[in-house]
Design a protein around this motif. Structure first.
Motif, PDB file in Angstrom:
ATOM      1  N   LEU A  17     -69.019  22.819 -12.916  1.00  0.00           N
ATOM      2  CA  LEU A  17     -68.477  22.356 -11.777  1.00  0.00           C
ATOM      3  C   LEU A  17     -68.153  20.807 -11.319  1.00  0.00           C
ATOM      4  N   LEU A  18     -69.436  20.214 -12.046  1.00  0.00           N
ATOM      5  CA  LEU A  18     -69.468  18.728 -11.816  1.00  0.00           C
ATOM      6  C   LEU A  18     -68.270  17.818 -12.630  1.00  0.00           C
ATOM      7  N   VAL A  19     -68.261  18.597 -13.995  1.00  0.00           N
ATOM      8  CA  VAL A  19     -67.266  18.028 -14.782  1.00  0.00           C
ATOM      9  C   VAL A  19     -66.016  18.208 -14.498  1.00  0.00           C
ATOM     10  N   GLU A  20     -65.555  19.361 -13.883  1.00  0.00           N
ATOM     11  CA  GLU A  20     -64.219  19.767 -13.219  1.00  0.00           C
ATOM     12  C   GLU A  20     -64.069  18.547 -12.179  1.00  0.00           C
ATOM     13  N   GLU A  21     -64.973  18.426 -11.301  1.00  0.00           N
ATOM     14  CA  GLU A  21     -64.962  17.425 -10.052  1.00  0.00           C
ATOM     15  C   GLU A  21     -64.636  16.088 -10.620  1.00  0.00           C
ATOM     16  N   THR A  22     -65.295  15.820 -11.594  1.00  0.00           N
ATOM     17  CA  THR A  22     -65.228  14.350 -12.372  1.00  0.00           C
ATOM     18  C   THR A  22     -63.728  14.191 -12.762  1.00  0.00           C
ATOM     19  N   LYS A  23     -63.179  15.227 -13.300  1.00  0.00           N
ATOM     20  CA  LYS A  23     -61.747  15.455 -14.108  1.00  0.00           C
ATOM     21  C   LYS A  23     -60.765  15.197 -12.787  1.00  0.00           C
ATOM     22  N   LEU A  24     -60.972  15.954 -11.847  1.00  0.00           N
ATOM     23  CA  LEU A  24     -59.980  15.727 -10.596  1.00  0.00           C
ATOM     24  C   LEU A  24     -60.086  14.333 -10.071  1.00  0.00           C
ATOM     25  N   LYS A  25     -61.309  13.840  -9.931  1.00  0.00           N
ATOM     26  CA  LYS A  25     -61.384  12.375  -9.401  1.00  0.00           C
ATOM     27  C   LYS A  25     -60.544  11.326 -10.122  1.00  0.00           C
ATOM     28  N   GLN A  26     -60.925  11.615 -11.589  1.00  0.00           N
ATOM     29  CA  GLN A  26     -60.240  10.739 -12.698  1.00  0.00           C
ATOM     30  C   GLN A  26     -58.681  10.844 -12.484  1.00  0.00           C
ATOM     31  N   LYS A  27     -58.197  12.208 -12.263  1.00  0.00           N
ATOM     32  CA  LYS A  27     -56.678  12.184 -12.089  1.00  0.00           C
ATOM     33  C   LYS A  27     -56.064  11.617 -10.892  1.00  0.00           C
ATOM     34  N   ASP A  28     -56.967  11.750  -9.783  1.00  0.00           N
ATOM     35  CA  ASP A  28     -56.666  11.271  -8.575  1.00  0.00           C
ATOM     36  C   ASP A  28     -56.519   9.798  -8.516  1.00  0.00           C
ATOM     37  N   LYS A  29     -57.438   9.242  -9.378  1.00  0.00           N
ATOM     38  CA  LYS A  29     -57.551   7.716  -9.533  1.00  0.00           C
ATOM     39  C   LYS A  29     -56.178   7.491 -10.372  1.00  0.00           C
ATOM     40  N   GLU A  30     -56.248   8.119 -11.349  1.00  0.00           N
ATOM     41  CA  GLU A  30     -54.779   7.776 -12.096  1.00  0.00           C
ATOM     42  C   GLU A  30     -53.385   7.889 -11.180  1.00  0.00           C
ATOM     43  N   LEU A  31     -53.416   8.724 -10.419  1.00  0.00           N
ATOM     44  CA  LEU A  31     -52.232   9.041  -9.526  1.00  0.00           C
ATOM     45  C   LEU A  31     -51.904   7.869  -8.622  1.00  0.00           C
ATOM     46  N   HIS A  32     -53.198   7.366  -7.901  1.00  0.00           N
ATOM     47  CA  HIS A  32     -53.157   6.097  -7.252  1.00  0.00           C
ATOM     48  C   HIS A  32     -52.750   4.916  -8.179  1.00  0.00           C
ATOM     49  N   ILE A  33     -53.284   4.808  -9.191  1.00  0.00           N
ATOM     50  CA  ILE A  33     -52.654   3.892 -10.077  1.00  0.00           C
ATOM     51  C   ILE A  33     -51.049   3.772 -10.259  1.00  0.00           C
ATOM     52  N   GLU A  34     -50.761   5.111 -10.600  1.00  0.00           N
ATOM     53  CA  GLU A  34     -49.287   5.340 -10.945  1.00  0.00           C
ATOM     54  C   GLU A  34     -48.630   4.878  -9.578  1.00  0.00           C
ATOM     55  N   GLU A  35     -48.932   5.344  -8.557  1.00  0.00           N
ATOM     56  CA  GLU A  35     -48.066   4.799  -7.222  1.00  0.00           C
ATOM     57  C   GLU A  35     -48.071   3.569  -7.064  1.00  0.00           C
ATOM     58  N   ALA A  36     -49.237   2.713  -7.449  1.00  0.00           N
ATOM     59  CA  ALA A  36     -49.294   1.205  -7.256  1.00  0.00           C
ATOM     60  C   ALA A  36     -48.337   0.646  -8.367  1.00  0.00           C
ATOM     61  N   LYS A  37     -48.296   1.254  -9.404  1.00  0.00           N
ATOM     62  CA  LYS A  37     -47.206   0.790 -10.338  1.00  0.00           C
ATOM     63  C   LYS A  37     -45.953   0.862  -9.873  1.00  0.00           C
ATOM     64  N   ILE A  38     -45.571   2.002  -9.316  1.00  0.00           N
ATOM     65  CA  ILE A  38     -44.274   2.393  -8.841  1.00  0.00           C
ATOM     66  C   ILE A  38     -43.869   1.214  -7.594  1.00  0.00           C
ATOM     67  N   LYS A  39     -44.859   1.044  -6.818  1.00  0.00           N
ATOM     68  CA  LYS A  39     -44.837   0.102  -6.017  1.00  0.00           C
ATOM     69  C   LYS A  39     -44.384  -1.549  -6.318  1.00  0.00           C
ATOM     70  N   ARG A  40     -45.213  -1.782  -7.384  1.00  0.00           N
ATOM     71  CA  ARG A  40     -45.098  -3.089  -8.243  1.00  0.00           C
ATOM     72  C   ARG A  40     -43.566  -3.346  -8.822  1.00  0.00           C
ATOM     73  N   LEU A  41     -43.185  -1.891  -9.149  1.00  0.00           N
ATOM     74  CA  LEU A  41     -41.960  -1.843  -9.954  1.00  0.00           C
ATOM     75  C   LEU A  41     -40.758  -2.029  -8.816  1.00  0.00           C
ATOM     76  N   GLN A  42     -40.929  -1.255  -7.719  1.00  0.00           N
ATOM     77  CA  GLN A  42     -39.798  -1.329  -6.652  1.00  0.00           C
ATOM     78  C   GLN A  42     -39.962  -2.852  -6.121  1.00  0.00           C
ATOM     79  N   LEU A  43     -40.981  -3.680  -6.064  1.00  0.00           N
ATOM     80  CA  LEU A  43     -40.966  -5.221  -5.782  1.00  0.00           C
ATOM     81  C   LEU A  43     -40.323  -5.962  -6.831  1.00  0.00           C
ATOM     82  N   GLU A  44     -40.340  -5.715  -8.196  1.00  0.00           N
ATOM     83  CA  GLU A  44     -39.903  -6.442  -8.891  1.00  0.00           C
ATOM     84  C   GLU A  44     -38.492  -6.301  -9.169  1.00  0.00           C
ATOM     85  N   ILE A  45     -37.943  -5.070  -8.869  1.00  0.00           N
ATOM     86  CA  ILE A  45     -36.679  -4.739  -8.873  1.00  0.00           C
ATOM     87  C   ILE A  45     -35.947  -5.373  -7.677  1.00  0.00           C
TER      88      ILE A  45
END
Length: 457
Positions: A17-45
């Motif tokens: 269960l701890l491993v699964e929770e860690t994976k979810l947190k990692q995916k959530d972190k990656e999602l935030h990173i992607e959102e930040a990338k999208i915002k940076r792209l929008q600003l650059e555009i």
């Protein structure tokens, strides 16, 4: 649950269960990173678009884009006319051939040019004329031209040098269709809807090619295009009696810019001293001297400009021409009440020359917009039907309070005259209700007509 799952100990399950929770947190972190990338792209555009806009304005100096600039930017500028010219006009203006445009004028008559030449014959000794003298001279001559050759002209001259009717600007002279009756002393702002072309006058010793003069006229032309939204281009001229130059501004709405053009500079008077110095040992008669001084070619061009068919000026705000009856002999256009999809509505007020006791103090005239001309007769007919329906409605008492009926309409269906039981008073508290009711009728008509068009489709 499988057999292997049932064999797992509680500690193993907790670890899993701890491993699964860690994976979810990692995916959530990656999602935030992607959102930040999208915002940076929008600003650059957005930044790239801004930089492209700057580069685009720089590229206006070359090729077919050399004579354009954003209309809204120039209107919002608070700089003086000279700086305006330097910033928006100098590098963005092209030449156009006004002579070829005026060649097909069938209204020109030799007697017109003879009238001008005769007027200026005594002017050979005049060396300097003030701006006031220049304008008053042109005003008198143009007035006589329009009066004497009324059937050959479509314009009316107005001295607007003292009236800030055009976005607080005061063109020295403004031309409207000859059947438009507007008292410029009182009805200033409404004039901007009807302006056909304008002119600026300078003293005879001042150049018409100064940056301040050109910048001033250009701002006037852009202001007209900004008010008359559906108009494609507008003409203007600068003159000091010695020379004249014509200008044109074109509204490229699909580009969001205005294109500027200027003609050659044409001589209205030859310099008599230069003519004499170049004619050594020659003796000229008085008649020859007059011909050298008065430049018939230059004045012919100007007279042609003033006497072109109304279609030449391409006024496309309202669907009217100079031969229609717009009640100008009885009423002045007082103010603009508003506009709908198909038309504009104006208050007419009885003028001082109208002594008829049969005419009311005011009417309301509705004029079809030019860009709706293709279906104007159908639209006006439909409006008559809507008015008939409103008179029969449960709210007919309110209708009778304000409207008597459609008093008159043009055969072409592009204008109609409304009469009010309650006559307009500019100080009346009920004027708001009157205007609101006008738009109620217009909106109801447009809704029904819009639904019918959708059903036909």
């Amino acid at each position: 649950m499988t057999a292997n799952d049932s064999d797992e100990t509680p500690e193993q399950l907790k670890l899993k269960l701890l491993v699964e929770e860690t994976k979810l947190k990692q995916k959530d972190k990656e999602l935030h990173i992607e959102e930040a990338k999208i915002k940076r792209l929008q600003l650059e555009i957005e930044k790239m678009k801004q930089e492209e806009g700057i580069e685009s304005r720089k590229r206006m100096k070359t090729g077919c884009e050399q004579n354009v600039f954003p209309i809204n930017k120039c209107l919002s500028s608070s700089m003086n006319d000279t700086d305006f010219y330097e910033c928006y006009v100098r590098n963005y203006i092209s030449w156009f051939d006004i002579t070829s445009l005026l060649d097909d004028n069938d209204n020109f008559d030799d007697d017109m040019i003879n009238m001008f030449e005769e007027y200026f014959s005594p002017w050979k000794s005049v060396d300097k004329l003030t701006k006031y003298k220049v304008q008053s001279t042109f005003e008198q001559l143009i007035g006589e031209l329009f009066d004497k050759y009324d059937s050959f002209t479509s314009l009316k001259y107005l001295n607007t040098s003292m009236y800030k009717y055009l976005k607080k600007k005061t063109p020295d002279c403004s031309f409207v269709l000859k059947n438009i009756n507007i008292d410029k002393n009182e009805e200033r702002e409404v004039l901007q809807d009807f302006v056909i072309c304008i002119g600026r006058f300078k003293s005879s010793n001042m150049s018409i090619d100064s940056e301040e003069s050109i910048g001033q006229l250009m701002r006037d032309l852009v202001s007209i295009l900004n008010v008359q939204k559906d108009r494609y281009h507008v003409y203007g001229f600068l003159t000091n009696t010695k020379r004249i130059r014509f200008y044109r501004a074109e509204n490229r709405a699909w580009e969001g810019v205005v294109h500027y053009y200027q003609s050659d500079s044409f001589a209205l008077f030859n310099d008599l001293r230069e003519t004499e110095s170049s004619s050594i040992d020659s003796i000229t008669t008085s008649k020859e001297s007059t011909e050298n001084y008065f430049n018939r070619d230059g004045w012919t061009l100007f007279i042609n400009f003033l006497t072109m068919h109304s279609s030449f000026y391409e006024y496309s705000t309202l669907y009217i021409d100079s031969h229609e009856y717009l009640y100008g002999d009885k009423f002045n256009i007082k103010l603009k009440l508003g506009q709908g999809t198909t038309s504009m509505v104006y208050l007419l007020e009885k003028n001082k020359n109208n002594q008829s006791t049969d005419d009311p103090e005011s009417f309301v005239i509705k004029i079809c917009k030019a860009n709706r001309a293709s279906g104007h007769s159908i639209d006006f007919q439909k409006e008559l039907e809507i008015l008939a329906q409103l008179k029969k409605s449960s709210d007919s008492k309110n209708f009778d309070l304000f409207f008597e009926d459609i008093v008159d309409s043009s055969p072409e269906g592009n204008t109609c005259l409304l009469n009010f039981f309650f006559m307009f008073s500019m100080h009346s508290k009920l004027i708001v209700k009157e205007i609101e009711f006008i738009f109620y009728v217009l909106e109801e008509f447009e809704k029904i007509e819009g639904n019918r068009r959708l059903m036909r489709k």
